[in-house]
Design an enzyme around this catalytic site. Sequence first.
Site, short mmCIF file in Angstrom:
data_model
loop_
_atom_site.label_atom_id
_atom_site.label_comp_id
_atom_site.label_asym_id
_atom_site.label_seq_id
_atom_site.Cartn_x
_atom_site.Cartn_y
_atom_site.Cartn_z
N SER A 294 -14.43 -10.72 -5.41
CA SER A 294 -15.86 -10.71 -5.78
C SER A 294 -16.15 -11.62 -6.96
O SER A 294 -17.06 -12.45 -6.93
CB SER A 294 -16.29 -9.28 -6.13
OG SER A 294 -15.91 -8.39 -5.11
N CYS B 186 -12.95 -5.77 -2.38
CA CYS B 186 -14.20 -5.17 -1.91
C CYS B 186 -14.38 -5.38 -0.41
O CYS B 186 -14.66 -4.45 0.34
CB CYS B 186 -15.37 -5.76 -2.68
SG CYS B 186 -16.94 -5.05 -2.19
N LYS C 224 -14.43 0.84 3.41
CA LYS C 224 -14.61 2.25 3.00
C LYS C 224 -15.96 2.79 3.49
O LYS C 224 -16.04 3.85 4.10
CB LYS C 224 -14.47 2.31 1.49
CG LYS C 224 -14.69 3.61 0.80
CD LYS C 224 -16.11 3.92 0.40
CE LYS C 224 -16.82 3.00 -0.52
NZ LYS C 224 -16.49 3.08 -1.91
N ARG D 238 -4.49 16.63 -11.05
CA ARG D 238 -3.81 17.26 -12.20
C ARG D 238 -4.79 17.71 -13.28
O ARG D 238 -4.46 18.54 -14.12
CB ARG D 238 -2.78 16.32 -12.79
CG ARG D 238 -3.39 15.07 -13.35
CD ARG D 238 -2.38 14.11 -13.91
NE ARG D 238 -3.11 12.98 -14.43
CZ ARG D 238 -2.56 11.89 -14.90
NH1 ARG D 238 -1.26 11.77 -14.92
NH2 ARG D 238 -3.28 10.91 -15.36
N ARG E 64 -13.46 12.72 -13.51
CA ARG E 64 -13.48 12.57 -14.96
C ARG E 64 -14.41 11.42 -15.34
O ARG E 64 -14.41 10.38 -14.69
CB ARG E 64 -12.05 12.29 -15.46
CG ARG E 64 -11.88 12.35 -16.95
CD ARG E 64 -10.41 12.48 -17.28
NE ARG E 64 -9.61 11.38 -16.74
CZ ARG E 64 -9.41 10.23 -17.38
NH1 ARG E 64 -9.92 10.02 -18.56
NH2 ARG E 64 -8.67 9.29 -16.82
N GLY F 265 -5.53 6.01 -9.34
CA GLY F 265 -5.99 4.97 -10.25
C GLY F 265 -5.50 3.59 -9.85
O GLY F 265 -4.68 3.45 -8.92
N ASP G 136 -11.93 -6.89 -12.20
CA ASP G 136 -11.05 -5.74 -12.44
C ASP G 136 -9.86 -6.09 -13.34
O ASP G 136 -9.31 -5.21 -14.00
CB ASP G 136 -10.50 -5.19 -11.11
CG ASP G 136 -11.57 -4.46 -10.31
OD1 ASP G 136 -12.75 -4.51 -10.70
OD2 ASP G 136 -11.22 -3.84 -9.28
N HIS H 256 -43.85 12.41 -1.20
CA HIS H 256 -43.55 13.69 -0.58
C HIS H 256 -43.48 13.57 0.94
O HIS H 256 -44.25 12.81 1.51
CB HIS H 256 -44.66 14.66 -0.99
CG HIS H 256 -44.41 16.06 -0.55
ND1 HIS H 256 -43.43 16.85 -1.10
CD2 HIS H 256 -45.01 16.81 0.42
CE1 HIS H 256 -43.45 18.04 -0.50
NE2 HIS H 256 -44.39 18.03 0.42
C1 FAD Z 1 -10.90 1.76 -1.87
C2 FAD Z 1 -11.83 1.06 -2.82
C3 FAD Z 1 -13.19 1.28 -2.72
C4 FAD Z 1 -14.06 0.63 -3.57
N1 FAD Z 1 -15.39 0.89 -3.45
C5 FAD Z 1 -16.27 0.26 -4.27
C6 FAD Z 1 -17.66 0.49 -4.12
O1 FAD Z 1 -18.10 1.27 -3.28
N2 FAD Z 1 -18.50 -0.19 -4.95
C7 FAD Z 1 -18.05 -1.07 -5.89
O2 FAD Z 1 -18.85 -1.68 -6.60
N3 FAD Z 1 -16.71 -1.29 -6.06
C8 FAD Z 1 -15.83 -0.64 -5.27
N4 FAD Z 1 -14.49 -0.88 -5.41
C9 FAD Z 1 -14.04 -1.77 -6.51
C10 FAD Z 1 -14.19 -3.22 -6.11
O3 FAD Z 1 -13.53 -3.47 -4.90
C11 FAD Z 1 -13.64 -4.11 -7.21
O4 FAD Z 1 -14.28 -3.77 -8.43
C12 FAD Z 1 -13.87 -5.59 -6.95
O5 FAD Z 1 -13.30 -5.99 -5.73
C13 FAD Z 1 -13.29 -6.41 -8.10
O6 FAD Z 1 -13.40 -7.78 -7.83
P1 FAD Z 1 -12.39 -8.81 -8.50
O7 FAD Z 1 -12.92 -10.16 -8.17
O8 FAD Z 1 -12.16 -8.46 -9.90
O9 FAD Z 1 -11.00 -8.57 -7.78
P2 FAD Z 1 -10.59 -8.47 -6.26
O10 FAD Z 1 -11.76 -8.29 -5.36
O11 FAD Z 1 -9.51 -7.45 -6.20
O12 FAD Z 1 -10.01 -9.92 -5.93
C14 FAD Z 1 -8.82 -10.38 -6.52
C15 FAD Z 1 -8.18 -11.34 -5.55
O13 FAD Z 1 -7.13 -12.02 -6.22
C16 FAD Z 1 -6.08 -12.21 -5.31
N5 FAD Z 1 -4.88 -12.48 -6.10
C17 FAD Z 1 -4.21 -11.63 -6.92
N6 FAD Z 1 -3.19 -12.26 -7.53
C18 FAD Z 1 -3.21 -13.55 -7.09
C19 FAD Z 1 -2.42 -14.69 -7.35
N7 FAD Z 1 -1.40 -14.64 -8.21
N8 FAD Z 1 -2.72 -15.85 -6.72
C20 FAD Z 1 -3.75 -15.93 -5.85
N9 FAD Z 1 -4.53 -14.87 -5.56
C21 FAD Z 1 -4.28 -13.69 -6.19
C22 FAD Z 1 -6.04 -10.92 -4.52
O14 FAD Z 1 -5.38 -11.07 -3.29
C23 FAD Z 1 -7.54 -10.65 -4.35
O15 FAD Z 1 -8.03 -11.21 -3.16
C24 FAD Z 1 -13.57 -0.25 -4.55
C25 FAD Z 1 -12.19 -0.50 -4.66
C26 FAD Z 1 -11.33 0.15 -3.79
C27 FAD Z 1 -9.87 -0.10 -3.91
#
Ligand code: FAD
Length: 458
Positions: free
Chosen positions: A15, A43, A51, A197, A203, A264, A305, A438
């Site tokens: 994302s 995501c 999900k 736990r 939380r 987590g 993240d 309403h």
């Molecule tokens: C089960 C679940 C449900 C979720 N539901 C929600 C929701 O309903 N609403 C919401 O807002 N958020 C939700 N989230 C959280 C959301 O998915 C994340 O906050 C979001 O995807 C974060 O985006 P990002 O770009 O930080 O990382 P990510 O989307 O995780 O993207 C990181 C990318 O980096 C790639 N990568 C990692 N290391 C390397 C490397 N060394 N070289 C090349 N590529 C690499 C990975 O393969 C991945 O594709 C959920 C998460 C999970 C696990």
Amino acid sequence: MADYDFDLFVIGAGSGGVRAARVAAGFGARVAIAESDRPGGTCVIRGCVPKKLLVYAARFREDLEDAAGYGWSAGATFSWPTLIANKDREIARLEGIYRTLLEAAGVTLIEGRATLADRHTVQVGERRWTAAHILIATGGRPVRPEVPGSGFAITSDEAFQLPELPARVLIVGGGFIAMEFAGIFHGLGAEVTLAYRGEQILRGFDDDVRRHLHDELVRKGVDVRLQSQLGCIERRADGRLVAALTTGGRAERIEADAVMFATGRVPTTSGLGLEAAGVALDAQGAVAVDAYSASSVPGIHAVGDVTNRLALTPVAIREGAALATTLFGGRRVAIDHKDVPHAVFSQPPVGSVGLSEAAALSALGKVDVYATTFRPLKHTLSGRDERTLVKLVVDAASQRVVGAHMVGPDAPEIIQGIAIAVKAGLTKEQFDATVALHPTAAEEFVTLRDKREVHSTR
Ligand SMILES: Cc1cc2nc3c(=O)[nH]c(=O)nc-3n(C[C@H](O)[C@H](O)[C@H](O)COP(=O)(O)OP(=O)(O)OC[C@H]3O[C@@H](n4cnc5c(N)ncnc54)[C@H](O)[C@@H]3O)c2cc1C
């Protein structure tokens, strides 16, 4: 910046990374993005989107049951393989859209695992590229508790790809992913035990929300075990799993066809070469960044993240866009993490924005609380024994609404609207001046009258 291969090299096409890459390219920057798995990230591929599709699937069970009170009689059977195949097709379509969007923006997609060679060099396989700026957007990954037999358990990553629906599922964890998968598996017909736990689920959420959802889960038949510690997981000869738990000091063994860890997530920072480049990590192993997503090393940035700020997709997207604008748009944009709405797509779902009662009390000293629970109109005919919670937390001094919380059907949709009012800093009087729509559940947010004054004991 002409001496470098690219102006910006993004590691991770999730994302945050994709948004940063596209916005930067829109400003005319030469951008590359590396992805070790599938473009779209958590995501799209194994998070929010699949999900939510499974949540929709799970809800049909109650919808079909509720239909009887409205004169419908329906017989229905459920096929897990059909659901997973249809979900996979949709995820593949979305992945394709991500690839097309990157291509259309002129971003070079490099498939493979990237590492930092130095503060201006990224390595993927045998090849190296240089860039003026490098963005770490590698997201996070699920934690696996270190107990004997933990390898027999799945995480959310694998839950989306199970070959069949397990008849009995033990979910270990008490956060939003645990709640959502409890609702998914239970709704689809599995027997679900949830072991957490802590003293109460969710939380960090408002205490009334935590209690309310707990009670609703129990009422629906989810076996919720609080203060429950996992000791080990064993696999029997017939393939079934047995988990040893200590719940409230009492040892017990739970049989399950699947054990899922929802314990987590941690930032994906190991093995990236960050330490060698001198990038400071925080105590949780996340990349430490300032309000502009700059790391401790000039030219290296991080969003999403991997920074462990607020692990939500819209936040990662905002951070990515803000960084690209700061670097290439001629305007420094800091991210505002206040009053970000969030949801739990449990059954019933939760929507929250702003401060919980406890957080407001600790920050403000004195708050007014308005809360009600009620039976949704739909369930007068369906007969379902489910209640909705609506709650406002108001700063006693300024009368600003600082928190809004809901557990009940459509709570995430409703809270997205209420979040505008909370973000805008509207007062309780302004909520009250809004005429109700309403009959809805959302109208309760503008008709709450019974006040409870709460003082901090500090
Ligand atoms: C089960 C679940 C449900 C979720 N539901 C929600 C929701 O309903 N609403 C919401 O807002 N958020 C939700 N989230 C959280 C959301 O998915 C994340 O906050 C979001 O995807 C974060 O985006 P990002 O770009 O930080 O990382 P990510 O989307 O995780 O993207 C990181 C990318 O980096 C790639 N990568 C990692 N290391 C390397 C490397 N060394 N070289 C090349 N590529 C690499 C990975 O393969 C991945 O594709 C959920 C998460 C999970 C696990």
